[in-house]
Design an enzyme around this catalytic site. Sequence first.
Site, mmCIF file in Angstrom:
data_model
loop_
_atom_site.group_PDB
_atom_site.id
_atom_site.type_symbol
_atom_site.label_atom_id
_atom_site.label_comp_id
_atom_site.label_asym_id
_atom_site.label_seq_id
_atom_site.Cartn_x
_atom_site.Cartn_y
_atom_site.Cartn_z
ATOM 1 N N GLY A 1 57.374 -29.943 71.033
ATOM 2 C CA GLY A 1 56.202 -29.201 71.502
ATOM 3 C C GLY A 1 55.752 -28.208 70.443
ATOM 4 O O GLY A 1 54.543 -28.052 70.193
ATOM 5 N N GLU B 1 60.020 -38.979 68.078
ATOM 6 C CA GLU B 1 61.147 -39.668 68.736
ATOM 7 C C GLU B 1 62.044 -38.581 69.306
ATOM 8 O O GLU B 1 62.680 -37.843 68.557
ATOM 9 C CB GLU B 1 61.939 -40.503 67.727
ATOM 10 C CG GLU B 1 61.124 -41.548 66.998
ATOM 11 C CD GLU B 1 60.712 -42.718 67.863
ATOM 12 O OE1 GLU B 1 61.109 -42.764 69.044
ATOM 13 O OE2 GLU B 1 59.971 -43.570 67.365
ATOM 14 N N CYS C 1 70.472 -40.100 70.955
ATOM 15 C CA CYS C 1 69.291 -39.994 71.825
ATOM 16 C C CYS C 1 69.295 -41.083 72.886
ATOM 17 O O CYS C 1 68.954 -40.830 74.030
ATOM 18 C CB CYS C 1 68.030 -40.068 70.978
ATOM 19 S SG CYS C 1 67.992 -41.502 69.887
HETATM 20 P P1 NAD Z 1 66.226 -30.090 67.170
HETATM 21 O O1 NAD Z 1 64.957 -30.406 67.865
HETATM 22 O O2 NAD Z 1 66.890 -28.802 67.405
HETATM 23 O O3 NAD Z 1 66.021 -30.167 65.582
HETATM 24 C C1 NAD Z 1 65.447 -31.298 64.950
HETATM 25 C C2 NAD Z 1 64.874 -30.866 63.605
HETATM 26 O O4 NAD Z 1 63.767 -29.987 63.841
HETATM 27 C C3 NAD Z 1 65.845 -30.078 62.714
HETATM 28 O O5 NAD Z 1 65.635 -30.461 61.371
HETATM 29 C C4 NAD Z 1 65.418 -28.641 62.944
HETATM 30 O O6 NAD Z 1 65.769 -27.782 61.879
HETATM 31 C C5 NAD Z 1 63.918 -28.805 63.052
HETATM 32 N N1 NAD Z 1 63.221 -27.717 63.736
HETATM 33 C C6 NAD Z 1 63.733 -26.801 64.603
HETATM 34 N N2 NAD Z 1 62.759 -25.981 65.050
HETATM 35 C C7 NAD Z 1 61.607 -26.396 64.461
HETATM 36 C C8 NAD Z 1 60.254 -25.968 64.528
HETATM 37 N N3 NAD Z 1 59.875 -24.942 65.305
HETATM 38 N N4 NAD Z 1 59.316 -26.639 63.795
HETATM 39 C C9 NAD Z 1 59.659 -27.705 63.036
HETATM 40 N N5 NAD Z 1 60.944 -28.142 62.919
HETATM 41 C C10 NAD Z 1 61.899 -27.507 63.633
HETATM 42 O O7 NAD Z 1 67.183 -31.320 67.513
HETATM 43 P P2 NAD Z 1 68.709 -31.525 67.098
HETATM 44 O O8 NAD Z 1 69.570 -30.566 67.839
HETATM 45 O O9 NAD Z 1 68.805 -31.581 65.612
HETATM 46 O O10 NAD Z 1 68.939 -33.011 67.678
HETATM 47 C C11 NAD Z 1 69.188 -33.241 69.030
HETATM 48 C C12 NAD Z 1 67.956 -33.737 69.760
HETATM 49 O O11 NAD Z 1 67.316 -34.789 69.043
HETATM 50 C C13 NAD Z 1 68.305 -34.336 71.115
HETATM 51 O O12 NAD Z 1 67.367 -33.957 72.092
HETATM 52 C C14 NAD Z 1 68.194 -35.843 70.872
HETATM 53 O O13 NAD Z 1 67.992 -36.614 72.010
HETATM 54 C C15 NAD Z 1 67.088 -35.911 69.895
HETATM 55 N N6 NAD Z 1 67.160 -37.166 69.145
HETATM 56 C C16 NAD Z 1 66.228 -38.130 69.368
HETATM 57 C C17 NAD Z 1 66.314 -39.333 68.706
HETATM 58 C C18 NAD Z 1 65.293 -40.433 68.920
HETATM 59 O O14 NAD Z 1 65.181 -41.313 68.080
HETATM 60 N N7 NAD Z 1 64.546 -40.429 69.999
HETATM 61 C C19 NAD Z 1 67.339 -39.541 67.795
HETATM 62 C C20 NAD Z 1 68.273 -38.533 67.593
HETATM 63 C C21 NAD Z 1 68.168 -37.337 68.271
#
Ligand code: NAD
Length: 481
Positions: free
Chosen positions: A234, A250, A284
């Site tokens: 979001g 994703e 995920c």
């Molecule tokens: P996260 O959303 O905390 O972080 C993902 C990435 O976004 C990181 O590189 C983080 O540093 C960056 N980030 C954080 N805040 C941000 C912002 N405000 N603006 C831009 N970038 C920002 O997720 P996580 O803890 O690294 O991973 C877990 C989540 O990812 C779980 O919800 C999981 O289901 C999801 N996931 C989805 C898939 C898929 O293919 N659908 C695959 C793996 C993980």
Amino acid sequence: MTTMNDLLTVGHLIDNELTDSDRYDDVVDPGRLSDVAARVAVGTPDDVDRAVKAAHRAYLSWRNVDPAERARLMLAAADALAGSGSDLAAQLVREHGGMLWEAQTDFGLGTGVMQHTASLVDGFFDPVQFDDDESFISVERVPRGVVGAVVPWNMPVVLTMMKLAPALATGNTIVIKPSPFAPAALTVALYRMAQTLPAGVINVVHGNADVGQALTSHPLVRKIGFTGGTATAGRVMAAAAGTIKNLTLELGGNDPAIVLDDVDIDAALDRMLKGVFTRSGQICFAVKRIYIPRALYGTFADAFCERVNQYSVGHGLDESASFGPMNNKTQYDSVNALIEETKNSSAKIVQLGRKLDSASDGYYILPHVVRDVEHSAPVSSCEQFGPVIPLIAYDDENQVVEWANDSEYGLGSSVWTTDPDRGLAIARRIEAGSTFINTHAFESLDLRMPFGGVKQSGIGREFGEAGMREYVDEHSIRLLK
Ligand code: NAD
């Protein structure tokens, strides 16, 4: 990239050079908290600006390289990645906490994505044309420009390649922001891949949310490829809104597995358990809730618990361990809070398996099975992202389909049956990006199947030609005769 006292230290990758940073953070091994696994640069919005401008300069010529030549260069980059799997998988384990085989699988899947995408370039850019007395029309695929890729820590290699491969194949350049929880092995691999390509085609900037925000709001970035949590997505959408960027997202999931009453329990458990506990549930599209016909519930739950009780938890480099720790403290605390909340409910939560000696100093959580739990319980409706799995009894097929779809998520899902026709009929009623029958784990993925989610599990698709289409615009040209 330097090594000091065997400590891998990585900076940003801009224009094929690893650059120094004013600040570095420790990357702590989640499976041995006394061990610093690497040091990683902490970037700023200025670093993002330099990287995006380098990517934009490179884009102006990379977009004109013949697609077949781009595919050839991608295969060289894929070779560099494949070679990295052998010397970097153990380093990745010390950053993200997975098992060695899981890290090797990550490199293997990532290499496969690069190779498969390169194989699809032939014909992809052929224009669709119409020529009649009135006009000549040509619809041509063109790259979008600089891609900003933001990736998580759980399977960082393949999740990066799922953005890099379609971006490169279609003539875009890229700036990647890895997760601070698994940045170093990925950066070394990307550095090696970058050396096989013109400078500036692959760039990496490290940092936290501010760096992610700077990348996803930069005016020269035309496309975002993001994998991560739904709440973060979001914020990414809001950052991208100011300059109307195209997005592929994703996100999280709460994948249901629906067991039908004709199931072969032993055969199903052989495969299903991998989908629950691989990466300690931090995937995920892991199985996150299991629905069982009421008449089979006791038999299924007993067999399930008996098998889970064989698991051992330990460090990812401990070959006798079944699975490793949570990746970070936030994740560890949130899974433990969910366990405590479930203990205080009417459901029965059982802790199974054993901790090995190698699990003494890290974010380890033993597997927990939640029995006699309602579909509406928090443990059934949240994305637990850890080794806690609810087993829910259902009464009929309409009810279980309704429950499977009763979620804001819609990533993966599965049906378990000995009757393929029943399996297909139920699969078609499920709201999800993917539904697997008699499988639900890494091995369920096939590069010919577009991967992604519906509802709050995402926007767009990755893998194959569907993934490549996300990285091009269609340019419509009409000559009026
Ligand atoms: P996260 O959303 O905390 O972080 C993902 C990435 O976004 C990181 O590189 C983080 O540093 C960056 N980030 C954080 N805040 C941000 C912002 N405000 N603006 C831009 N970038 C920002 O997720 P996580 O803890 O690294 O991973 C877990 C989540 O990812 C779980 O919800 C999981 O289901 C999801 N996931 C989805 C898939 C898929 O293919 N659908 C695959 C793996 C993980």
